[in-house]
Design an enzyme around this catalytic site. Structure first.
Site, mmCIF file in Angstrom:
data_model
loop_
_atom_site.group_PDB
_atom_site.id
_atom_site.type_symbol
_atom_site.label_atom_id
_atom_site.label_comp_id
_atom_site.label_asym_id
_atom_site.label_seq_id
_atom_site.Cartn_x
_atom_site.Cartn_y
_atom_site.Cartn_z
ATOM 1 N N ASP A 65 0.813 -1.206 0.000
ATOM 2 C CA ASP A 65 0.000 0.000 0.000
ATOM 3 C C ASP A 65 0.854 1.267 0.000
ATOM 4 O O ASP A 65 1.493 1.587 1.000
ATOM 5 C CB ASP A 65 -0.896 -0.033 1.249
ATOM 6 N N ASP A 250 -2.221 5.745 -5.056
ATOM 7 C CA ASP A 250 -2.471 4.859 -3.921
ATOM 8 C C ASP A 250 -2.798 3.447 -4.384
ATOM 9 O O ASP A 250 -3.919 3.158 -4.813
ATOM 10 C CB ASP A 250 -3.616 5.430 -3.077
#
Length: 360
Positions: A65, A250
């Site tokens: 992430d 992201d």
């Protein structure tokens, strides 16, 4: 002579810098599950890979992430319902585990967790990383009950960390374990007989996963992988009055999440209407005749995505767009997730503080 022999032995034992390739698996949640999450994950594909921790090893699936900086997994001591559906780390069974007794808490757009920080030996790809800091979650929000991954491997910058430790990639780079201070992502949606999935490469780039020249975009500050948002073009028409000036790249978010006013403007132009208002989704005709290409302006460069990337089927002949409205009134940035990244192979450079994108 003994001192020299000892030095030579230590030098020969120094680990060789590596390029680590990790296969990413994919799962899709049920959009009708009312216990699922708001935009970010809910009802859409997430991508995760395997790591191992402890001595002897215990296996976990984690999301890699770029929107966070901490490495955490569920603890055997977790008392939440959400923990019961996941692999949990039993620190009492690891001979190399060290506790710090330092508490931590994390909040994502989809839920929160809390626990304590410890350290143990991480096994990732073909590399062993002793004394890696890890958050062990003892309480997890209900959202995590339905996720197919156990934890998160944060790839953001140190300033974003909440467990008072360098992000794992920084630790690996500082110890000379990576060939280059970069990592790269390639993901794909399952279609034409292919399985959804992808790969993340730590310490390098796989040139077979993209075509043409990679274009460089500088990041705005060393926290998120945040770039200048210079505009959005739909059929070459610029969307006016966009409130945001920056965008976060992201890999832990499935959709393209915008402040509510921006989401309304973009979806109105696409002919989409609000759906599942509590979750910020917009319905669009799956068979819409006019399906324009969309170009994102990042810095001085533009990057296009096709209708297949932003018109998403959700079952029973229904579709939604990838442009979701944030449920948080505090969001003032665009969050560019997997719907965009499936079109663009992305390299993140922690030394040059830049992102390089090439057509996937």
């Amino acid at each position: 002579m003994r001192r020299q022999a000892s030095t030579a032995s230590a030098a020969s034992a120094a680990p060789k810098p590596q390029v680590i390739t990790i296969k990413l698996h994919s799962s899709q949640a049920n959009i009708n599950d009312t216990n699922s999450a708001p935009p970010g994950y809910r009802g859409f594909q997430s991508y995760f890979g395997d790591i191992q921790l402890g001595t002897p090893v215990q296996k976990f699936r984690v999301v890699f992430d770029t929107g966070s900086s901490d490495f955490w997994i569920p603890s055997k001591d977790c008392d939440s319902v959400a923990c019961n559906t996941h692999s949990r780390f039993d620190h009492a069974k690891s001979a190399t585990f060290v506790t710090s007794h330092i508490p931590f808490s994390l909040t994502y757009g989809t839920g929160g967790l809390m626990g304590q920080v410890g350290s143990d030996t991480l096994y990732i790809g073909n590399v062993t990383v002793p004394s890696m800091h890890v958050g062990l979650a003892t309480h997890m929000g209900h959202f995590f009950r339905t996720t197919q991954f156990d934890g998160v491997f944060g790839l953001g910058f140190p300033k974003l960390s909440r467990i008072q430790a360098d992000p794992p990639l920084y630790t690996m780079a500082q110890r000379g374990l990576l060939e280059k201070p970069v990592f790269s992502f390639w993901i794909r949606e399952g279609k034409n007989g292919q399985h959804a999935g992808g790969e993340v490469v730590l310490g390098g780039v796989n040139p077979r996963r993209f075509e043409g020249r990679a274009r460089t975009v500088s990041i705005m500050r060393k926290m998120y992988w945040e770039v200048e948002l210079s505009g959005l073009l739909i059929d070459e028409y610029p969307i006016p009055n966009i409130s945001s000036q920056t965008a976060i790249i992201d890999t832990g978010t499935a959709l393209i999440v915008l402040p509510a006013s921006d989401a309304d403007a973009v979806n109105q132009f696409l002919g989409a209407v609000p759906l599942y208002d509590a979750y910020g989704l917009y319905a669009i005709d799956c068979n819409k005749v006019n399906k324009p290409n969309i170009k994102f302006g990042f810095g001085e460069e533009t990057f296009a995505i096709q209708p297949e990337h932003y018109i998403l089927p959700v079952g029973k002949g229904h579709c939604v767009t990838a442009f979701a409205a944030s449920t948080s009134p505090d969001l003032d940035k665009w969050v560019i997730g997997d719907s965009f990244l499936r079109a663009w192979h992305t390299t993140f450079d922690i030394e040059k503080f830049e992102i390089r994108l090439a057509k996937a």
